[in-house]
Motif scaffolding. Structure first.
Motif, PDB file in Angstrom:
ATOM      1  N   THR A 188      12.712 -32.762  35.301  1.00  0.00           N
ATOM      2  CA  THR A 188      11.839 -31.989  34.417  1.00  0.00           C
ATOM      3  C   THR A 188      12.539 -31.655  33.106  1.00  0.00           C
ATOM      4  OG1 THR A 188      10.674 -31.022  36.315  1.00  0.00           O
ATOM      5  CG2 THR A 188      10.502 -29.863  34.204  1.00  0.00           C
ATOM      6  N   LYS A 189      13.806 -31.241  33.191  1.00  0.00           N
ATOM      7  CA  LYS A 189      14.559 -30.911  31.978  1.00  0.00           C
ATOM      8  C   LYS A 189      14.703 -32.126  31.065  1.00  0.00           C
ATOM      9  CE  LYS A 189      18.991 -29.134  30.342  1.00  0.00           C
ATOM     10  NZ  LYS A 189      20.348 -28.672  30.724  1.00  0.00           N
ATOM     11  N   ARG A 190      15.005 -33.292  31.635  1.00  0.00           N
ATOM     12  CA  ARG A 190      15.202 -34.491  30.813  1.00  0.00           C
ATOM     13  C   ARG A 190      13.896 -34.916  30.156  1.00  0.00           C
ATOM     14  NH1 ARG A 190      15.950 -37.045  27.387  1.00  0.00           N
ATOM     15  NH2 ARG A 190      17.148 -38.985  27.069  1.00  0.00           N
ATOM     16  N   ARG A 225       1.750 -27.097  30.588  1.00  0.00           N
ATOM     17  CA  ARG A 225       2.112 -26.050  31.557  1.00  0.00           C
ATOM     18  C   ARG A 225       3.638 -25.907  31.658  1.00  0.00           C
ATOM     19  NH1 ARG A 225       1.843 -26.160  37.322  1.00  0.00           N
ATOM     20  NH2 ARG A 225       0.845 -28.204  37.247  1.00  0.00           N
ATOM     21  N   VAL A 226       4.352 -27.035  31.688  1.00  0.00           N
ATOM     22  CA  VAL A 226       5.814 -26.989  31.764  1.00  0.00           C
ATOM     23  C   VAL A 226       6.389 -26.390  30.479  1.00  0.00           C
ATOM     24  CG1 VAL A 226       7.909 -28.399  31.867  1.00  0.00           C
ATOM     25  CG2 VAL A 226       5.976 -28.925  33.361  1.00  0.00           C
ATOM     26  N   PHE A 227       5.821 -26.766  29.338  1.00  0.00           N
ATOM     27  CA  PHE A 227       6.274 -26.243  28.062  1.00  0.00           C
ATOM     28  C   PHE A 227       6.160 -24.729  28.017  1.00  0.00           C
ATOM     29  CE2 PHE A 227       7.353 -29.536  25.103  1.00  0.00           C
ATOM     30  CZ  PHE A 227       7.795 -28.860  23.983  1.00  0.00           C
ATOM     31  N   ALA A 239       6.029 -22.658  30.536  1.00  0.00           N
ATOM     32  CA  ALA A 239       6.926 -22.046  31.503  1.00  0.00           C
ATOM     33  C   ALA A 239       8.367 -22.020  30.992  1.00  0.00           C
ATOM     34  CB  ALA A 239       6.863 -22.800  32.829  1.00  0.00           C
ATOM     35  N   GLU A 240       8.793 -23.103  30.307  1.00  0.00           N
ATOM     36  CA  GLU A 240      10.190 -23.205  29.870  1.00  0.00           C
ATOM     37  C   GLU A 240      10.436 -22.575  28.505  1.00  0.00           C
ATOM     38  OE1 GLU A 240      11.509 -24.889  33.296  1.00  0.00           O
ATOM     39  OE2 GLU A 240      12.747 -24.424  31.553  1.00  0.00           O
ATOM     40  N   LEU A 241       9.470 -22.709  27.567  1.00  0.00           N
ATOM     41  CA  LEU A 241       9.696 -22.287  26.186  1.00  0.00           C
ATOM     42  C   LEU A 241       8.759 -21.180  25.720  1.00  0.00           C
ATOM     43  CD1 LEU A 241      10.178 -25.815  24.559  1.00  0.00           C
ATOM     44  CD2 LEU A 241      11.943 -24.230  25.310  1.00  0.00           C
ATOM     45  N   ASN A 242       7.835 -20.793  26.579  1.00  0.00           N
ATOM     46  CA  ASN A 242       6.899 -19.713  26.251  1.00  0.00           C
ATOM     47  C   ASN A 242       6.042 -20.054  25.030  1.00  0.00           C
ATOM     48  OD1 ASN A 242       5.741 -17.227  26.875  1.00  0.00           O
ATOM     49  ND2 ASN A 242       7.044 -16.124  25.415  1.00  0.00           N
ATOM     50  N   ARG A 243       5.726 -21.330  24.846  1.00  0.00           N
ATOM     51  CA  ARG A 243       4.834 -21.762  23.763  1.00  0.00           C
ATOM     52  C   ARG A 243       4.248 -23.119  24.125  1.00  0.00           C
ATOM     53  NH1 ARG A 243       9.991 -22.034  21.749  1.00  0.00           N
ATOM     54  NH2 ARG A 243       9.736 -20.117  20.564  1.00  0.00           N
ATOM     55  N   THR A 244       3.181 -23.497  23.474  1.00  0.00           N
ATOM     56  CA  THR A 244       2.558 -24.796  23.729  1.00  0.00           C
ATOM     57  C   THR A 244       3.298 -25.884  22.951  1.00  0.00           C
ATOM     58  OG1 THR A 244       1.034 -24.638  21.862  1.00  0.00           O
ATOM     59  CG2 THR A 244       0.314 -23.666  23.967  1.00  0.00           C
ATOM     60  N   ALA A 246       2.356 -25.638  19.253  1.00  0.00           N
ATOM     61  CA  ALA A 246       3.021 -24.529  18.569  1.00  0.00           C
ATOM     62  C   ALA A 246       4.482 -24.866  18.290  1.00  0.00           C
ATOM     63  CB  ALA A 246       2.921 -23.257  19.409  1.00  0.00           C
ATOM     64  N   TYR A 247       5.136 -25.534  19.243  1.00  0.00           N
ATOM     65  CA  TYR A 247       6.533 -25.941  19.045  1.00  0.00           C
ATOM     66  C   TYR A 247       6.651 -26.904  17.868  1.00  0.00           C
ATOM     67  CZ  TYR A 247      10.998 -28.251  19.936  1.00  0.00           C
ATOM     68  OH  TYR A 247      12.260 -28.767  19.817  1.00  0.00           O
ATOM     69  N   ARG A 248       5.740 -27.895  17.788  1.00  0.00           N
ATOM     70  CA  ARG A 248       5.782 -28.859  16.672  1.00  0.00           C
ATOM     71  C   ARG A 248       5.573 -28.142  15.335  1.00  0.00           C
ATOM     72  NH1 ARG A 248       2.017 -33.921  17.304  1.00  0.00           N
ATOM     73  NH2 ARG A 248       3.957 -35.024  17.839  1.00  0.00           N
ATOM     74  N   ASP A 249       4.607 -27.264  15.253  1.00  0.00           N
ATOM     75  CA  ASP A 249       4.341 -26.534  14.015  1.00  0.00           C
ATOM     76  C   ASP A 249       5.550 -25.699  13.604  1.00  0.00           C
ATOM     77  OD1 ASP A 249       0.850 -25.856  14.862  1.00  0.00           O
ATOM     78  OD2 ASP A 249       1.811 -27.633  13.982  1.00  0.00           O
TER      79      ASP A 249
END
Length: 491
Positions: A431-433, A466-468, A470-475, A478-481
């Motif tokens: 999952t991490k990779r 869902r994994v995003f 859980a791990e980063l607290n954002r979609t 949102a991470y890309r932006d």
């Protein structure tokens, strides 16, 4: 000879001071600095022949000022770091260090590094700047009264010949009198006038040098253009001299449009290139390795990439080789010594094709030893399994059972080894990779979240989201932006 020791650890400073006094090293005066500010003050005051500096003590925001001071006031540098990373290796390259040592230090290696640096200084000390300030003034101050001077930069491929180059130039019967200014590993020649652009004179001098010394030399010539000062052309000549990394020595190099700027190069291997290296090494494919290296490094034409970026790319390949060595338990003994020599070669060898030759020869020996290790069944199951996972993590059907079979172990035993040695479960690692690769694609591409999920092993875009969260607290969106906003904001 003077030595400045710039090291935060008091015990380390005193240990090095003791080592200098205990062994027969040609060092008469030793100064110590615990901060960057103390180091800069000592360098400016003492202009030492030798500096021992802990790279980790120099903050990023002070790197530019620190390196400028080191280059201006010090002749030889030994760098040390606790972080054996590409970034530290690149910093050592920037400083043109005699050696880069990794903590914890071995006294024998430190002694040898000091002895080597001291012998280089003894063989070719450059003048103190304050002793010949007027001679060197044109190199460091803008003076447009000298726009008619020809500027040459002369360097031998072997740094140990630097002092001999200065002696040769000083006594050489040029058709016009030259002012010769020794620098670290090179010399500057200033001519009030020369016939034409000076190229014919440079070739004649170089042929005479090689008849006497049988060692290659490079000469960069910067004819006057009526507009650029000596300092401007000296700086341009240093930049041109770096092209010898690609074209070799035995060259007279003149300004040309194709040399005016470096072209872009990603210094790190892409995931696809990493997979190629895993496969070539795993299959013991000598010829594929040789072809890859020759295609990658032997056919470049101007404009060239920055030599520093090429060296970093070569160290990226070394990272793959290192993992392969660990898999076959070859990271010790003779192969380990050869690996470290190759690492030094990548950092310091002045010509690219020589580095590539040494890399190919090393890989031939390594693959031979690895095949012997394979036959002796001494392969580390965890490393084999991790390499299989690295190669196939994009496959959504990848299972523990398949990975364990590739590692030659039962699923239960491989799972136990992974948890014990790496502290993660099979599912956690996978999952991490996959998440790392998804983040990279979000930063660097315009692929949709659905396409990224398909390319990284997540079965659906919903599962990736869902994994995003859980791990980063954002979609993912949102991470890309957020990443794009960060890149576009002023530094």
């Amino acid at each position: 000879m003077k030595l400045v020791i710039a090291e935060r650890d008091h015990n380390e400073r005193e240990a090095i001071r003791w080592l200098v006094s205990a062994y027969s090293l040609p060092i008469e005066q030793v100064y110590t600095a615990a901060t960057v500010e103390e180091m800069r003050a000592l360098l400016e005051r003492e202009a030492p022949e030798l500096l021992y500096v802990e790279l980790d003590m120099i903050p990023y925001e002070q790197w530019g000022k620190a390196t400028s001071c080191i280059r201006l006031f010090c002749q030889r540098v030994i760098a040390v770091t606790a972080e054996a990373t590409f970034a530290r290796a690149k910093q050592a390259i920037d400083l043109q260090c005699v050696d880069l040592l990794v903590k914890p230090l071995e006294p024998a290696k430190l002694k040898q590094a000091l002895r080597t640096a001291a012998s280089l200084s003894a063989g070719g000390e450059r003048p103190r700047l304050d002793a010949h300030f007027d001679d060197y003034r044109p190199l460091f101050y803008e003076d447009f009264a000298d726009v008619s001077f020809h500027v040459w930069l002369v360097q031998a491929e072997q740094p140990s010949l630097s002092a001999e180059v200065v002696r040769f130039l000083t006594s050489y019967p040029f058709r016009r009198r030259a002012r010769v200014l020794p620098l670290t590993h090179m010399a500057v020649c200033l001519f009030p006038e020369l016939p034409g652009n000076g190229k014919e004179e440079a070739w004649k001098m170089m042929r005479d040098w090689e008849e006497e010394h049988h060692e290659p030399l490079a000469v960069v010539i910067m004819p006057p253009d009526g507009q650029q000062s000596v300092r401007m052309r000296y700086q341009a000549a240093r930049r041109l001299l770096e092209t010898t990394f690609f074209i070799g020595y035995q060259q007279v190099i003149a300004p040309a449009p194709e040399y005016e700027q470096w072209r872009e190069l990603d210094p790190f291997l892409t995931p696809e290139e990493q997979r190629q290296w895993v496969e070539m090494l795993e299959q013991f494919d000598h010829e594929a390795v040789k072809r890859w290296l020759q295609n990658e490094f032997s056919h470049w034409t101007p404009p060239f990439p920055s030599p520093e970026m090429v060296r970093t790319r070569l160290t990226s390949i070394l990272a793959q080789i290192r993992r392969f060595m660990k898999t076959y338990r070859l990271d010790h003994g003779t192969m380990e010594c050869e690996y470290m020599r190759l690492f030094q070669d990548i950092l310091y060898n002045p010509v690219l094709y020589r580095i590539v030759q040494e890399l190919i020869l090393f890989l031939y020996r390594l693959l031979h030893e690895a095949r012997r290790a394979e036959e002796g069944a001494r392969v580390d199951a965890i490393e084999r399994g991790l390499r299989y996972m690295e190669t196939h993590f994009r496959d959504p059907s990848l299972t523990l059972e398949r990975t364990a079979a590739a590692a030659g172990r039962s699923p239960a035993y491989f799972s136990h080894l992974l948890s014990t040695k790496r502290g993660v479960t099979f599912r956690q690692w996978l999952t991490k990779r996959r998440l790392e690769e998804a983040k990279r694609l979000l930063r660097q591409t315009d692929l949709s979240v659905k396409e990224i999920a398909e390319q990284t092993g997540f079965r659906t875009a919903h599962y990736l989201t869902r994994v995003f969260k859980a791990e980063l607290n954002r979609t993912p969106t949102a991470y890309r932006d957020e990443q794009r906003l960060h890149r576009s904001s002023p530094q």
